[in-house]
Design a protein around this motif. Structure first.
Motif, mmCIF file in Angstrom:
data_model
loop_
_atom_site.group_PDB
_atom_site.id
_atom_site.type_symbol
_atom_site.label_atom_id
_atom_site.label_comp_id
_atom_site.label_asym_id
_atom_site.label_seq_id
_atom_site.Cartn_x
_atom_site.Cartn_y
_atom_site.Cartn_z
ATOM 1 N N GLN A 1 28.296 27.099 3.654
ATOM 2 C CA GLN A 1 27.000 26.507 3.980
ATOM 3 C C GLN A 1 25.856 27.501 3.845
ATOM 4 O OE1 GLN A 1 25.892 23.346 5.997
ATOM 5 N NE2 GLN A 1 27.326 22.632 4.450
ATOM 6 N N GLY A 2 26.205 28.772 3.725
ATOM 7 C CA GLY A 2 25.160 29.777 3.601
ATOM 8 C C GLY A 2 24.607 30.230 4.932
ATOM 9 N N ARG B 1 27.220 35.462 13.037
ATOM 10 C CA ARG B 1 26.724 34.726 14.209
ATOM 11 C C ARG B 1 27.653 33.556 14.534
ATOM 12 N NH1 ARG B 1 20.655 33.951 13.937
ATOM 13 N NH2 ARG B 1 20.681 31.682 13.966
ATOM 14 N N GLU C 1 7.236 15.109 12.584
ATOM 15 C CA GLU C 1 6.571 15.775 11.468
ATOM 16 C C GLU C 1 5.911 17.072 11.913
ATOM 17 O OE1 GLU C 1 4.021 12.824 9.838
ATOM 18 O OE2 GLU C 1 5.643 11.860 8.744
ATOM 19 N N ALA D 1 6.781 18.938 14.428
ATOM 20 C CA ALA D 1 7.825 19.928 14.701
ATOM 21 C C ALA D 1 8.360 20.515 13.402
ATOM 22 C CB ALA D 1 8.961 19.283 15.498
ATOM 23 N N ARG D 2 8.593 19.632 12.421
ATOM 24 C CA ARG D 2 9.101 20.076 11.130
ATOM 25 C C ARG D 2 8.099 20.993 10.428
ATOM 26 N NH1 ARG D 2 13.753 17.512 9.062
ATOM 27 N NH2 ARG D 2 15.195 18.123 10.696
ATOM 28 N N ALA D 3 6.804 20.588 10.489
ATOM 29 C CA ALA D 3 5.777 21.356 9.791
ATOM 30 C C ALA D 3 5.647 22.761 10.368
ATOM 31 C CB ALA D 3 4.439 20.628 9.870
ATOM 32 N N LEU D 4 6.013 22.921 11.641
ATOM 33 C CA LEU D 4 5.945 24.253 12.249
ATOM 34 C C LEU D 4 7.163 25.102 11.893
ATOM 35 C CD1 LEU D 4 4.579 23.376 15.784
ATOM 36 C CD2 LEU D 4 3.464 24.821 14.090
ATOM 37 N N GLY D 5 8.146 24.485 11.239
ATOM 38 C CA GLY D 5 9.323 25.237 10.822
ATOM 39 C C GLY D 5 10.485 25.161 11.786
ATOM 40 N N LEU D 6 10.412 24.274 12.784
ATOM 41 C CA LEU D 6 11.548 24.138 13.702
ATOM 42 C C LEU D 6 12.720 23.497 12.964
ATOM 43 C CD1 LEU D 6 9.861 22.737 16.949
ATOM 44 C CD2 LEU D 6 10.475 25.087 16.455
ATOM 45 N N GLY D 7 13.936 23.936 13.277
ATOM 46 C CA GLY D 7 15.122 23.333 12.698
ATOM 47 C C GLY D 7 15.456 22.034 13.426
ATOM 48 N N GLN E 1 16.513 22.552 17.131
ATOM 49 C CA GLN E 1 15.361 23.015 17.917
ATOM 50 C C GLN E 1 14.399 21.869 18.166
ATOM 51 O OE1 GLN E 1 13.994 26.193 15.321
ATOM 52 N NE2 GLN E 1 14.547 27.707 16.876
ATOM 53 N N MET F 1 13.731 20.693 21.950
ATOM 54 C CA MET F 1 12.480 21.091 22.593
ATOM 55 C C MET F 1 11.381 20.043 22.493
ATOM 56 S SD MET F 1 12.408 25.129 21.763
ATOM 57 C CE MET F 1 12.510 24.996 20.008
#
Lengths: 267, 444
Positions: B193-194, B199, B339, B341-347, B350, B354
């Motif tokens: 999966q990369g 971790r 959107e 949340a996604r635009a801020l780069g949250l996975g 997350q 949150m």
């Protein structure tokens, strides 16, 4: 969504001295981008190259695909054909690349989309802490800095629901800036605001432009376009119909569709 | 004469007090109870109805009730409820047939549970994270060891008996082997999966280590007398079933709800099938299956405790309902939240943890509490598979020869109803409190 141009006598104070467009550094490149919603062809052969430091205003009638186009830039929408390269990274299905791009691209929405269950400060620090892995103290300092810049540091511990629309939109801009983005996308940032609050948001956007931020704005604020943009793009039916420098765009439109549009929104 | 269509206000109108007849007690009475002749009649009728119900109830349960005495004579003489019987049987209602000398263990578990709940539920007390971790990880193990006596015999079963005799040693060898295989699989998956291999391995190893500690804790002989779950009863069984059901159904429900809204067809299908199957079956059927059918499918020699089977059944059954409640909340979250949340780069996780779930769960607190309350009352159904919960214990004692009388059964049922009501009312009151506390004033 008919608030066109700032009210008379409310000219924006713009200092264009620091707005410099790079001639070598490309911020966003879209090559032959096509997108369909099912059978419906929303974006047709979009070709757009945005250099670092450019301020681009995208105008056009509703349904012309302007929002869809800028939402492709941070992959809130998926394109089916063509290439989009942001900051040297091509957007493909690779989730890590997408996240990398999103970290560098800030976005401001028509309806603010603040997180209503978090305070203003928490709204601002969330992404720096959890995406950039910045220590909380540092993130809060950065957040307060940007809240001061959008002139509402005293609201830091309130909830979004307690703020006016204009204040919420300024918080939304500050929230994007906290991630220290290299490009900012604005999707009709003033369309949901009361007329009295539009100027306070535009002032913040002018400030950003003056600092040399690369910006792509979908907006109906033609006053803003004229004074701040270095390029205006007119879209209709999913394609770019005309693009020009603002002065020429407004005084001497070439395409019939552009002429019709401008005659309807400017009096 | 000036132009009547031109008007300029000279002074702003000051605020004035409301009319007296609309404020205060008299105002309230007038607007709410006696606003018209018809409403006055209705109010009087309602008062008469309330009096006709409350007075006999109070007479039966308090005024005419028998509070002390021995044996059925005391109850026979009563015109009201026979609380002497309830008093005499109270220990049974609480502990069932748990050995008297060992009941301190149950008390200890009750006390820990109560303390943990208080620490978690009072907002002003700090260190919620640590308390929650303790209550979810340590408390169940401690409670298990205390209630059963621990010393679970783990002797493995993967390696054939002729190769290696059943023993704790064989079990731990097998555990190590299974862990190694799992870690290797996870590493391969992560590399494919990369994701970060180191971790992934660290997280999985930590989880397996925690599991090993738990297994060790429940298998070590701590010198407590073993108490069969068949001897558990009363409130003990009710609380064990209800609390496990609630704590297990919540995370499972969240996962199923997210799964049902997933973009991945396999995950979505699996969630839908699970939810619809469990929701389509009555709880009684689930309990019957777990107690009668399941043993038929198990290989001979393998037995699973009846209470444990009921617990699993109740937990899975309720997680299906919980999933649908939570899905309702997820659907109410505007697309803009995802959107942003996604635009801020949250996975994905997350964003869910949150942004989306905190809002969605707050919206469905009434539904969640509704599920918890019905789960609490549904625990009485375990009676059907021969487990004596609180109500079952009361029912059993009401027929005993020493106390049988016309009012014994009624007294027992009134007591049962009162106790269930206290629990359920408490839950709904606390939920109301949480709902008001989390309200940050963002009604759209």
């Amino acid at each position: 969504m008919s608030d066109v141009s700032a009210a008379p006598g409310e000219e924006l104070a713009v200092d264009r001295s620091k707005m410099r467009v790079s001639s070598t550094e490309v911020a966003i490149e879209m090559v032959d981008v096509n997108k369909w919603y099912g059978e419906f062809h929303v974006l047709r052969d979009i070709n757009l190259k945005v250099m670092r430091g450019e301020r681009i205003v995208v105008a056009g009638p509703s349904g012309s695909g302007k929002s869809t186009m800028i939402r492709c830039i941070n992959r809130l929408e998926e394109h089916q054909k063509g290439r989009i390269v942001v900051d040297g990274k091509e957007l493909t299905n690779d989730l890590r690349k997408i996240d990398e791009v999103r970290r560098e691209v800030g976005m401001v929405f028509q309806h603010f989309n603040l997180f209503p269950h978090l305070t203003i400060l928490e709204n601002l620090t969330l992404a720096p802490i959890h995406v950039r892995r910045m220590p909380r103290r540092e993130a809060e300092e950065v957040a307060m800095l940007y809240l001061k810049r959008v002139k509402i540091p005293e609201q830091a511990h309130k909830y979004p629901g307690q703020l006016s629309g204009g204040q919420q939109q300024r918080v939304a801009i500050a929230r994007s800036l906290c991630m220290n983005p290299r490009v900012m996308l604005f999707d009709e940032p003033t369309s949901a605001l009361d007329p009295e609050m539009i100027k306070e948001v535009l002032d913040v956007m002018v400030g950003l432009a003056e600092e040399g931020m690369t910006m792509v704005c979908v907006t109906h604020e033609m006053g803003f376009a004229r004074q701040v943009a270095n390029r205006v793009i007119f879209m209709d039916a999913g394609q770019i119909v005309e693009q020009n420098e603002p002065e020429a765009f407004f005084t001497n439109p070439q395409h019939d569709r552009t002429k019709l549009f401008l005659s309807q929104i400017l009096h | 004469m000036s132009n009547p269509s031109v008007y300029v206000r000279a002074a702003m109108a000051p605020a004035q007090p409301a009319p007296r007849s609309t404020v205060g007690v008299a105002g309230w009475l007038r607007t709410n109870l006696f606003s018209s002749l018809w409403n006055t009649v209705l109010t009087l009728l309602a008062i008469a109805l309330i009096v006709s119900i409350v007075v006999p109830t109070v007479r039966f349960t308090l005024v005419d009730a028998v509070w002390s005495g021995e044996g059925r004579e005391a109850c026979l003489a009563a015109n009201g409820a026979c609380w002497a019987y309830v008093k005499a049987y109270l220990p049974q209602f609480i502990y069932g047939r748990y050995p008297i000398d060992e009941r301190w263990r149950v008390d200890l578990v009750y006390a820990m549970l109560a303390l943990g709940l208080v620490l978690l539920m009072v907002p002003r007390i700090p260190a919620k994270g640590a308390t929650l971790a303790f209550m979810l990880l340590v408390f169940p193990v401690v409670a298990f060891v205390l209630l059963t006596g621990g010393g679970l015999e783990l002797d493995g079963g993967l390696i054939p008996d002729d190769v290696m005799a059943p023993s704790a040693f064989r079990f731990w060898i097998e555990y190590g082997a299974v862990c190694a295989v799992l870690l290797a699989l996870a590493a391969a998956l992560a590399a494919w999966q990369g994701a970060s291999v180191a971790r992934t391995l660290r997280n999985l190893a930590a989880a397996l280590a925690v599991l090993a500690v738990v297994l060790l804790a429940v298998s070590v002989d701590v010198g407590l007398e073993h108490v069969e779950t068949a001897n558990w009863g009363g409130m003990l069984v009710t609380l064990v079933v209800a609390v496990t059901g609630m704590t297990a159904s919540m995370p499972l429900g969240v996962l199923l709800a997210l799964g049902r809204r997933s973009n991945m067809p396999v995950v979505r299908l699996a969630s839908v099938v699970f939810i619809e199957v469990w929701r389509g079956v009555p709880l009684i059927t689930v309990l019957f299956m777990s107690s009668v059918m399941l043993p038929l499918f198990l290989p001979s020699g393998v037995t699973i405790d009846k209470l444990f089977r009921a617990l699993v059944g109740v937990a899975l059954f309720n997680s299906a309902y919980m999933a649908e409640v939570i899905r309702g909340g997820l659907q109410a979250i505007p697309r803009g939240q995802y959107e942003a949340a996604r635009a801020l780069g949250l996975g994905y996780w997350q964003m869910m943890r949150m942004i989306v779930l905190p809002q969605a769960l707050r919206l469905v607190i009434p539904g969640i509490v509704g599920s918890f309350i019905s789960l609490f009352k549904d625990t009485t159904l375990v009676l059907i598979i021969g487990l004596f919960d609180f109500l079952g214990q009361i029912q059993a004692s009401a027929n005993s020869a020493t106390w049988a009388s016309p009012v014994t059964g009624i007294s027992g049922y009134i007591f049962a109803a009162f106790v269930y009501w206290i629990f359920c009312f408490g839950m709904s009151q606390y939920a109301g409190f949480v709902e008001r506390r989390l309200d940050t004033g963002y009604k759209r």
